[in-house]
Scaffold this active site. Structure first.
Site, short mmCIF file in Angstrom:
data_model
loop_
_atom_site.label_atom_id
_atom_site.label_comp_id
_atom_site.label_asym_id
_atom_site.label_seq_id
_atom_site.Cartn_x
_atom_site.Cartn_y
_atom_site.Cartn_z
N LYS A 1 0.82 -1.21 0.00
CA LYS A 1 0.00 0.00 0.00
C LYS A 1 0.86 1.27 0.00
O LYS A 1 2.07 1.21 0.26
CB LYS A 1 -0.95 -0.05 1.20
CG LYS A 1 -2.03 -1.14 1.08
CD LYS A 1 -2.99 -1.08 2.27
CE LYS A 1 -4.14 -2.07 2.12
NZ LYS A 1 -5.06 -1.99 3.28
N TYR B 1 -12.43 -1.68 -3.82
CA TYR B 1 -12.96 -1.78 -2.46
C TYR B 1 -14.48 -1.65 -2.42
O TYR B 1 -15.04 -1.30 -1.37
CB TYR B 1 -12.30 -0.72 -1.56
CG TYR B 1 -10.95 -1.15 -1.01
CD1 TYR B 1 -10.81 -2.31 -0.26
CD2 TYR B 1 -9.81 -0.37 -1.21
CE1 TYR B 1 -9.58 -2.69 0.27
CE2 TYR B 1 -8.58 -0.75 -0.69
CZ TYR B 1 -8.47 -1.91 0.05
OH TYR B 1 -7.26 -2.29 0.58
N ASN C 1 -2.02 0.32 6.68
CA ASN C 1 -1.51 -0.92 7.28
C ASN C 1 -0.63 -1.73 6.34
O ASN C 1 -0.54 -2.95 6.43
CB ASN C 1 -2.67 -1.75 7.83
CG ASN C 1 -3.71 -2.09 6.77
OD1 ASN C 1 -3.53 -1.78 5.61
ND2 ASN C 1 -4.78 -2.76 7.19
N HIS D 1 -2.24 -5.40 1.46
CA HIS D 1 -3.54 -6.04 1.23
C HIS D 1 -3.29 -7.47 0.79
O HIS D 1 -2.35 -7.73 0.05
CB HIS D 1 -4.33 -5.32 0.12
CG HIS D 1 -5.49 -6.13 -0.39
ND1 HIS D 1 -6.72 -6.09 0.22
CD2 HIS D 1 -5.59 -7.05 -1.39
CE1 HIS D 1 -7.54 -6.95 -0.41
NE2 HIS D 1 -6.87 -7.54 -1.39
N GLU E 1 -9.70 -10.32 -7.81
CA GLU E 1 -8.71 -9.26 -7.59
C GLU E 1 -7.52 -9.39 -8.56
O GLU E 1 -7.02 -8.38 -9.07
CB GLU E 1 -8.24 -9.28 -6.13
CG GLU E 1 -9.35 -8.83 -5.19
CD GLU E 1 -9.02 -8.96 -3.71
OE1 GLU E 1 -9.88 -8.58 -2.88
OE2 GLU E 1 -7.92 -9.44 -3.36
P1 ADP Z 1 -8.12 -6.54 5.62
O1 ADP Z 1 -7.28 -5.63 4.75
O2 ADP Z 1 -7.35 -7.05 6.81
O3 ADP Z 1 -8.79 -7.64 4.83
P2 ADP Z 1 -10.71 -5.20 5.68
O4 ADP Z 1 -11.03 -5.95 4.42
O5 ADP Z 1 -11.69 -5.32 6.80
O6 ADP Z 1 -9.28 -5.64 6.25
O7 ADP Z 1 -10.56 -3.67 5.36
C1 ADP Z 1 -9.94 -3.23 4.16
C2 ADP Z 1 -8.99 -2.10 4.49
O8 ADP Z 1 -9.76 -0.99 4.98
C3 ADP Z 1 -8.00 -2.39 5.61
O9 ADP Z 1 -6.87 -3.10 5.19
C4 ADP Z 1 -7.65 -0.97 6.08
O10 ADP Z 1 -6.73 -0.33 5.18
C5 ADP Z 1 -9.02 -0.29 5.97
N1 ADP Z 1 -9.77 -0.34 7.24
C6 ADP Z 1 -10.36 -1.43 7.79
N2 ADP Z 1 -10.99 -1.13 8.94
C7 ADP Z 1 -10.78 0.20 9.12
C8 ADP Z 1 -11.17 1.13 10.14
N3 ADP Z 1 -11.90 0.75 11.21
N4 ADP Z 1 -10.77 2.41 10.01
C9 ADP Z 1 -10.05 2.83 8.94
N5 ADP Z 1 -9.65 2.00 7.93
C10 ADP Z 1 -10.01 0.70 8.03
MG MG Z 2 -10.23 -7.50 3.31
#
Ligand code: ADP
Ligand code: MG
Length: 139
Positions: free
Chosen positions: A10, A50, A113, A116, A127
């Site tokens: 990212k 997304y 974070n 992905h 994807e």
């Molecule tokens: P993952 O990437 O672990 O699969 P999710 O699919 O739930 O997590 O969420 C997609 C992305 O959205 C996350 O990787 C993160 O960048 C962002 N995200 C998820 N939850 C939050 C939150 N509570 N606040 C801000 N950004 C979030």
């Molecule tokens: Mg996810």
């Protein structure tokens, strides 16, 4: 079972010069890279990627973050690649990620974070096809 999965380094991690270290962790985990490129997403591309999160309160911030700089997208392959890469990434919130995971090492916040990874076989397929043509994937 040999699987394919989809990965994004990212914008926060690319900007922090952590791409190489993250790819090395992926290779050290026994996954191989079948396709890779650096791109800068448009807003429409990030919204499409997304779309499943479009009703979430963080959606607009997430899209803005994902287009804030270049990302490195890749197609990974290996034994149980989907779960293996999810384990290697760690929890969505870097503060809750286990030691030795990408998000523990490099994540800056629950949003920024570092990486992905696809969460299931069906999403991995969608994807990968969103970013790569079959001609771009090494056989
Ligand atoms: P993952 O990437 O672990 O699969 P999710 O699919 O739930 O997590 O969420 C997609 C992305 O959205 C996350 O990787 C993160 O960048 C962002 N995200 C998820 N939850 C939050 C939150 N509570 N606040 C801000 N950004 C979030
Ligand atoms: Mg996810």
């Amino acid at each position: 079972m040999i699987e394919s999965t989809f990965s994004i380094v990212k914008p926060d991690a690319v900007a922090a010069k952590q791409t190489g270290a993250i790819i090395q962790m992926i290779l050290d985990a026994g996954l191989s890279v079948k396709a890779m490129k650096m791109i800068r997403l448009t807003r429409a591309q990030a919204e499409g990627f997304y779309a499943v999160h479009s009703a979430r309160p963080f959606f607009n911030d997430l899209v803005t973050y994902m287009i804030s700089g270049p990302v490195v997208v890749s197609c990974l392959e290996g034994e149980n690649a989907i779960a293996k890469y999810r384990d290697l990434m760690g929890a969505t919130d870097p503060a809750k990620a286990a030691p030795g995971t990408i998000r523990k090492n490099f994540g800056k916040s629950i949003e920024a974070n570092a990486c992905h990874g696809s969460d299931a076989a069906e999403t991995a397929k969608v994807e990968i096809a969103y970013f790569f043509s079959s001609l771009e994937i090494v056989g």
